[in-house]
Design an enzyme around this catalytic site. Structure first.
Site, PDB file in Angstrom:
ATOM      1  N   LYS A 125      39.107  43.228  35.968  1.00 18.09           N
ATOM      2  CA  LYS A 125      39.645  42.835  37.266  1.00 18.09           C
ATOM      3  C   LYS A 125      41.173  42.834  37.296  1.00 18.09           C
ATOM      4  CE  LYS A 125      35.674  39.764  37.845  1.00 18.09           C
ATOM      5  NZ  LYS A 125      35.215  38.358  38.014  1.00 18.09           N
ATOM      6  N   SER A 156      29.716  36.373  50.616  1.00 19.26           N
ATOM      7  CA  SER A 156      29.159  37.374  51.526  1.00 19.26           C
ATOM      8  C   SER A 156      28.650  36.799  52.848  1.00 19.26           C
ATOM      9  CB  SER A 156      28.046  38.155  50.830  1.00 19.26           C
ATOM     10  OG  SER A 156      26.962  37.312  50.464  1.00 19.26           O
ATOM     11  N   CYS A 200      28.075  46.918  44.702  1.00 14.23           N
ATOM     12  CA  CYS A 200      27.713  45.507  44.782  1.00 14.23           C
ATOM     13  C   CYS A 200      26.859  45.212  46.013  1.00 14.23           C
ATOM     14  CB  CYS A 200      28.981  44.644  44.823  1.00 14.23           C
ATOM     15  SG  CYS A 200      28.657  42.895  45.058  1.00 14.23           S
TER      16      CYS A 200
END
Length: 300
Positions: free
Chosen positions: A105, A132, A78
């Site tokens: 998940k 992020s 990612c």
């Protein structure tokens, strides 16, 4: 192991940037930033011995007990999670990686990240921060050693503008990867406008990296997409033309051999790892493996 400065430079430059004839100039810049003799790139190690390539936990897998160490909920491929990893590595913070299978998940993921996304950092048991850029700015404030954002408010604002300006680069990468048939001239034009802006910033700043003599916030926050776009060097829509983007080409070549980038860069051995249970499609592997299956795979 990488055995030759020239052969590596030739391989990366010609495979990624379609014949840039600036090897001597590039190596002149590269050598000071590696911290080790270029012929011995395998000497670039991380003393914390963090395992980036743990099994990707999926539905049914238990939540590992919190051991008190700062934890990153990650996905090895990612680009957004990579931002957080790069910040942690730049600051030499010790941490634990828990990789997540984002296709299947684990049930407990929303207890760590409300949007069921990565990255998320767990700073104390059940105390987490996610998204992020939020995680990176938090880390930069709490761990002031080796600051990533400039201290000057104007320079800090300009760095954040660069990251915002990179959005079309991120968007085009995802479209080419997953929805290639939907890419149109408008998407490509926006991508090149973003490249133009970054190239101009490098020119105006007159530095090797956007943040000076070593990479900083702007460099690390946009790097993950440049790393992945190298896999599409054959695609004229995204190719970095050296004649137009000479400074950007130079910077993206040099940054690979800075320690923080080098220890986490995607390698062929990672894509094929049995411990990484993320079920990537054959198409994605086929697109990425030609670039990452290089001499880099021999560097552990």
């Amino acid at each position: 192991m990488i055995t030759s400065t020239v052969s590596l430079a030739m391989h990366l430059i010609y495979s990624s940037f379609q014949g840039v004839r600036v090897i001597s100039q590039v190596l002149e810049y590269v050598l000071p930033y590696t911290g080790v003799p270029f012929r011995n790139m395998s000497a670039i190690k991380d003393s914390r011995n963090i395992n980036f390539n743990t099994k990707h936990l999926r539905k049914g897998d238990p939540l590992p007990p919190f051991n008190g160490k700062l934890r990153v909920y990650n996905m090895r491929y990612c680009p957004y999670a990579q931002r957080t990893i790069l910040a942690l590595n730049a600051k030499q913070i010790d941490y634990e990686v828990v990789n997540i299978d984002l296709i299947d998940k684990p049930e407990w993921l929303t207890t760590k990240s409300a949007f069921a996304k990565v990255p998320a950092i767990e700073i104390a048991e059940d105390v987490t921060i996610y998204e992020s850029l939020v995680t990176v700015e938090y880390l930069d404030e709490v761990y002031p050693k080796r600051p990533l954002l400039p201290q000057d408010p104007l320079k800090k604002a300009l760095d954040k503008i660069i990251v915002e300006a990179s959005a079309p680069i991120q968007s085009l990468f995802i479209k080419i990867l997953k929805f290639s048939d939907t890419v149109n001239e408008e998407h490509v034009a926006a991508y090149h406008k973003a490249l133009d802006f970054i190239q101009e910033q490098l020119k105006n700043r007159g530095t090797v990296f956007l943040d000076g003599s070593e990479p900083g916030y702007a460099d690390y926050m946009i790097w993950p997409w440049f790393e992945r776009l190298r896999a599409f060097a054959h695609d004229e829509r995204v190719r970095l033309e050296p004649s137009k983007y000479s400074l950007l080409v130079r910077t993206t070549f040099i940054i690979v051999y800075t320690k923080i980038i080098y220890v986490y860069i995607l390698r062929c051995s990672i894509w094929g790892s049995g411990t990484a249970h993320q079920r990537l499609s054959a198409e994605i592997l086929a697109k990425f493996s030609p670039f990452f299956c290089t001499e880099l795979k021999h560097v552990n």
